[in-house]
Write a protein that holds these residues in place. Structure first.
Motif, PDB file in Angstrom:
ATOM      1  N   VAL A 158       0.844  -1.200   0.000  1.00 26.66           N
ATOM      2  CA  VAL A 158       0.000   0.000   0.000  1.00 26.66           C
ATOM      3  C   VAL A 158       0.878   1.248   0.000  1.00 26.66           C
ATOM      4  O   VAL A 158       1.918   1.297   0.682  1.00 26.66           O
ATOM      5  CB  VAL A 158      -0.952  -0.009   1.207  1.00 26.66           C
ATOM      6  CG1 VAL A 158      -1.656   1.342   1.359  1.00 26.66           C
ATOM      7  CG2 VAL A 158      -1.983  -1.113   1.062  1.00 26.66           C
ATOM      8  N   ASP A 159       0.449   2.250  -0.757  1.00 24.67           N
ATOM      9  CA  ASP A 159       1.134   3.542  -0.869  1.00 24.67           C
ATOM     10  C   ASP A 159       2.507   3.441  -1.538  1.00 24.67           C
ATOM     11  O   ASP A 159       3.309   4.367  -1.439  1.00 24.67           O
ATOM     12  CB  ASP A 159       1.287   4.206   0.505  1.00 24.67           C
ATOM     13  CG  ASP A 159      -0.062   4.604   1.086  1.00 24.67           C
ATOM     14  OD1 ASP A 159      -0.982   4.883   0.298  1.00 24.67           O
ATOM     15  OD2 ASP A 159      -0.191   4.627   2.322  1.00 24.67           O
ATOM     16  N   THR A 160       2.761   2.326  -2.209  1.00 24.15           N
ATOM     17  CA  THR A 160       3.991   2.238  -2.994  1.00 24.15           C
ATOM     18  C   THR A 160       3.703   2.683  -4.420  1.00 24.15           C
ATOM     19  O   THR A 160       2.613   2.453  -4.953  1.00 24.15           O
ATOM     20  CB  THR A 160       4.537   0.803  -3.010  1.00 24.15           C
ATOM     21  OG1 THR A 160       3.529  -0.085  -3.538  1.00 24.15           O
ATOM     22  CG2 THR A 160       4.906   0.358  -1.607  1.00 24.15           C
ATOM     23  N   THR A 161       4.672   3.313  -5.023  1.00 22.17           N
ATOM     24  CA  THR A 161       4.514   3.863  -6.369  1.00 22.17           C
ATOM     25  C   THR A 161       5.463   3.163  -7.328  1.00 22.17           C
ATOM     26  O   THR A 161       6.659   3.056  -7.060  1.00 22.17           O
ATOM     27  CB  THR A 161       4.794   5.371  -6.374  1.00 22.17           C
ATOM     28  OG1 THR A 161       3.902   6.029  -5.467  1.00 22.17           O
ATOM     29  CG2 THR A 161       4.608   5.950  -7.767  1.00 22.17           C
ATOM     30  N   ASP A 162       4.896   2.657  -8.417  1.00 14.83           N
ATOM     31  CA  ASP A 162       5.683   2.052  -9.481  1.00 14.83           C
ATOM     32  C   ASP A 162       5.512   2.865 -10.755  1.00 14.83           C
ATOM     33  O   ASP A 162       4.655   3.753 -10.839  1.00 14.83           O
ATOM     34  CB  ASP A 162       5.263   0.594  -9.713  1.00 14.83           C
ATOM     35  CG  ASP A 162       5.542  -0.272  -8.490  1.00 14.83           C
ATOM     36  OD1 ASP A 162       6.688  -0.255  -8.010  1.00 14.83           O
ATOM     37  OD2 ASP A 162       4.608  -0.955  -8.021  1.00 14.83           O
ATOM     38  N   LYS A 163       6.316   2.548 -11.745  1.00  9.25           N
ATOM     39  CA  LYS A 163       6.315   3.337 -12.972  1.00  9.25           C
ATOM     40  C   LYS A 163       6.223   2.425 -14.186  1.00  9.25           C
ATOM     41  O   LYS A 163       6.901   1.409 -14.274  1.00  9.25           O
ATOM     42  CB  LYS A 163       7.591   4.184 -13.057  1.00  9.25           C
ATOM     43  CG  LYS A 163       7.657   5.089 -14.290  1.00  9.25           C
ATOM     44  CD  LYS A 163       8.993   5.810 -14.373  1.00  9.25           C
ATOM     45  CE  LYS A 163       9.201   6.737 -13.181  1.00  9.25           C
ATOM     46  NZ  LYS A 163      10.474   7.499 -13.318  1.00  9.25           N
ATOM     47  N   PHE A 164       5.341   2.806 -15.102  1.00  7.92           N
ATOM     48  CA  PHE A 164       5.241   2.161 -16.406  1.00  7.92           C
ATOM     49  C   PHE A 164       5.759   3.138 -17.458  1.00  7.92           C
ATOM     50  O   PHE A 164       5.445   4.329 -17.414  1.00  7.92           O
ATOM     51  CB  PHE A 164       3.795   1.788 -16.738  1.00  7.92           C
ATOM     52  CG  PHE A 164       3.286   0.594 -15.969  1.00  7.92           C
ATOM     53  CD1 PHE A 164       3.408  -0.685 -16.481  1.00  7.92           C
ATOM     54  CD2 PHE A 164       2.683   0.764 -14.730  1.00  7.92           C
ATOM     55  CE1 PHE A 164       2.941  -1.773 -15.778  1.00  7.92           C
ATOM     56  CE2 PHE A 164       2.206  -0.319 -14.022  1.00  7.92           C
ATOM     57  CZ  PHE A 164       2.341  -1.596 -14.538  1.00  7.92           C
ATOM     58  N   ARG A 165       6.524   2.628 -18.378  1.00  6.98           N
ATOM     59  CA  ARG A 165       7.021   3.447 -19.487  1.00  6.98           C
ATOM     60  C   ARG A 165       6.432   2.920 -20.795  1.00  6.98           C
ATOM     61  O   ARG A 165       6.590   1.748 -21.137  1.00  6.98           O
ATOM     62  CB  ARG A 165       8.535   3.433 -19.557  1.00  6.98           C
ATOM     63  CG  ARG A 165       9.111   4.091 -20.816  1.00  6.98           C
ATOM     64  CD  ARG A 165      10.565   4.442 -20.663  1.00  6.98           C
ATOM     65  NE  ARG A 165      10.760   5.487 -19.658  1.00  6.98           N
ATOM     66  CZ  ARG A 165      11.951   5.980 -19.314  1.00  6.98           C
ATOM     67  NH1 ARG A 165      13.046   5.517 -19.911  1.00  6.98           N
ATOM     68  NH2 ARG A 165      12.052   6.919 -18.396  1.00  6.98           N
ATOM     69  N   ILE A 166       5.747   3.807 -21.502  1.00  2.76           N
ATOM     70  CA  ILE A 166       5.144   3.470 -22.788  1.00  2.76           C
ATOM     71  C   ILE A 166       5.967   4.135 -23.877  1.00  2.76           C
ATOM     72  O   ILE A 166       6.088   5.360 -23.918  1.00  2.76           O
ATOM     73  CB  ILE A 166       3.679   3.927 -22.847  1.00  2.76           C
ATOM     74  CG1 ILE A 166       2.878   3.222 -21.745  1.00  2.76           C
ATOM     75  CG2 ILE A 166       3.079   3.640 -24.220  1.00  2.76           C
ATOM     76  CD1 ILE A 166       1.452   3.675 -21.638  1.00  2.76           C
ATOM     77  N   SER A 167       6.540   3.328 -24.751  1.00  5.90           N
ATOM     78  CA  SER A 167       7.406   3.829 -25.821  1.00  5.90           C
ATOM     79  C   SER A 167       6.764   3.551 -27.167  1.00  5.90           C
ATOM     80  O   SER A 167       6.175   2.486 -27.380  1.00  5.90           O
ATOM     81  CB  SER A 167       8.784   3.162 -25.758  1.00  5.90           C
ATOM     82  OG  SER A 167       9.401   3.371 -24.499  1.00  5.90           O
ATOM     83  N   LEU A 168       6.871   4.517 -28.063  1.00  7.89           N
ATOM     84  CA  LEU A 168       6.396   4.370 -29.433  1.00  7.89           C
ATOM     85  C   LEU A 168       7.587   4.286 -30.380  1.00  7.89           C
ATOM     86  O   LEU A 168       8.559   5.028 -30.217  1.00  7.89           O
ATOM     87  CB  LEU A 168       5.501   5.544 -29.830  1.00  7.89           C
ATOM     88  CG  LEU A 168       4.194   5.729 -29.053  1.00  7.89           C
ATOM     89  CD1 LEU A 168       3.382   6.865 -29.672  1.00  7.89           C
ATOM     90  CD2 LEU A 168       3.377   4.445 -29.021  1.00  7.89           C
ATOM     91  N   PHE A 169       7.480   3.394 -31.357  1.00  8.48           N
ATOM     92  CA  PHE A 169       8.551   3.191 -32.310  1.00  8.48           C
ATOM     93  C   PHE A 169       7.996   3.299 -33.728  1.00  8.48           C
ATOM     94  O   PHE A 169       6.808   3.053 -33.969  1.00  8.48           O
ATOM     95  CB  PHE A 169       9.197   1.813 -32.134  1.00  8.48           C
ATOM     96  CG  PHE A 169       9.774   1.571 -30.763  1.00  8.48           C
ATOM     97  CD1 PHE A 169      11.100   1.887 -30.487  1.00  8.48           C
ATOM     98  CD2 PHE A 169       8.984   1.044 -29.753  1.00  8.48           C
ATOM     99  CE1 PHE A 169      11.629   1.664 -29.230  1.00  8.48           C
ATOM    100  CE2 PHE A 169       9.505   0.813 -28.491  1.00  8.48           C
ATOM    101  CZ  PHE A 169      10.831   1.134 -28.224  1.00  8.48           C
ATOM    102  N   GLU A 170       8.875   3.673 -34.632  1.00  3.34           N
ATOM    103  CA  GLU A 170       8.509   3.649 -36.039  1.00  3.34           C
ATOM    104  C   GLU A 170       8.297   2.206 -36.457  1.00  3.34           C
ATOM    105  O   GLU A 170       9.099   1.328 -36.145  1.00  3.34           O
ATOM    106  CB  GLU A 170       9.609   4.300 -36.876  1.00  3.34           C
ATOM    107  CG  GLU A 170       9.298   4.357 -38.364  1.00  3.34           C
ATOM    108  CD  GLU A 170      10.397   5.048 -39.153  1.00  3.34           C
ATOM    109  OE1 GLU A 170      10.417   4.876 -40.376  1.00  3.34           O
ATOM    110  OE2 GLU A 170      11.223   5.748 -38.529  1.00  3.34           O
ATOM    111  N   GLU A 171       7.203   1.955 -37.151  1.00  2.00           N
ATOM    112  CA  GLU A 171       6.857   0.585 -37.523  1.00  2.00           C
ATOM    113  C   GLU A 171       7.954  -0.051 -38.361  1.00  2.00           C
ATOM    114  O   GLU A 171       8.458   0.540 -39.312  1.00  2.00           O
ATOM    115  CB  GLU A 171       5.534   0.565 -38.300  1.00  2.00           C
ATOM    116  CG  GLU A 171       5.053  -0.833 -38.622  1.00  2.00           C
ATOM    117  CD  GLU A 171       3.817  -0.845 -39.483  1.00  2.00           C
ATOM    118  OE1 GLU A 171       3.223  -1.924 -39.643  1.00  2.00           O
ATOM    119  OE2 GLU A 171       3.463   0.225 -40.018  1.00  2.00           O
TER     120      GLU A 171
END
Length: 224
Positions: free
Chosen positions: A88-101
């Motif tokens: 509880v009350d812990t923070t995680d991070k997601f990274r969303i990356s976009l690439f050229e197809e």
């Protein structure tokens, strides 16, 4: 930003549009242990995306990699699989990356936070999130409903349902009636009224066209 002389789409980085920008899980509400994150592609070209997390053991991401067609969006499902008092009350991070197809050229990236809260969510926070999602859809109206979207179970669907397509239904009825008409190669009875109307006799090629159109309009009816 200008076109690349080597065939690339863009030079430099582009903005990445994601909703929500923060994922909130709640300890006592199991319905919040599964969240949907929408990645928008308002550009005219196709991109690929990849979702990474700094603590992957705590989360399960449905289809963390994929393709987003131009001016479309895709929903990804993120499940919190390690819900406990200790987290509880812990923070995680997601990274969303976009690439050229078709390449590994990074076009842009965006980080979103994931927080596990104690208790239950505030009912007003859900309504506020819906308003923000609708507002973002108003900025990119072409992203309202397109192929490539997924629901909370990871199944593709159109975001917005539509009314029955009455034109498609009418065309389907016409095609069905046409398929019941006699063909030129079939012997007709002497008592048949169709002998007085030879234009009602269709060729095999014409019937194949009607059957093909019937298949198309059937798909259109089922989608709506």
């Amino acid at each position: 930003m200008s076109s690349s002389g080597s065939g690339g789409i863009l030079d430099g980085k582009i903005p990445v549009f994601v909703f929500p920008v923060q994922i909130d899980f709640y300890l006592e509400d199991q319905t919040t242990h599964k969240r949907v994150v929408t990645i928008y592609n308002p550009y005219e070209f196709d991109v690929t995306f990849k979702v990474l997390c700094n603590n992957p053991k705590k989360y399960a991401v449905v289809e963390p990699e994929g393709k987003i067609c131009g001016q479309k969006c895709v929903d990804i499902v993120i499940r919190h699989v390690a819900v406990s008092l200790q987290t509880v009350d812990t923070t995680d991070k997601f990274r969303i990356s976009l690439f050229e197809e078709g390449t590994n050229d990074l076009l842009g990236k965006k980080d979103i936070l994931a927080i596990l809260h104690a208790g239950n969510p505030d009912p007003q926070s859900n309504s506020l999130g819906d308003k923000q999602r609708k507002a973002l859809g108003g900025v990119f109206p072409s992203l309202g409903g397109g192929s490539g979207q997924q629901d909370a179970n990871g199944q593709s669907h159109n975001r917005e349902g539509g009314a029955p397509n009455y034109i498609a239904c009418f065309v389907a009825v016409i095609c069905i009636l046409a398929l019941f008409l006699p063909t030129h190669c079939e012997p007709s009875s002497s008592t048949s009224l169709l002998q007085d109307y030879p234009w009602l006799h269709l060729s095999l090629h014409q019937k194949l066209v009607f059957a093909y159109v019937l298949g198309l309009v059937t798909l259109a009816i089922l989608r709506t």
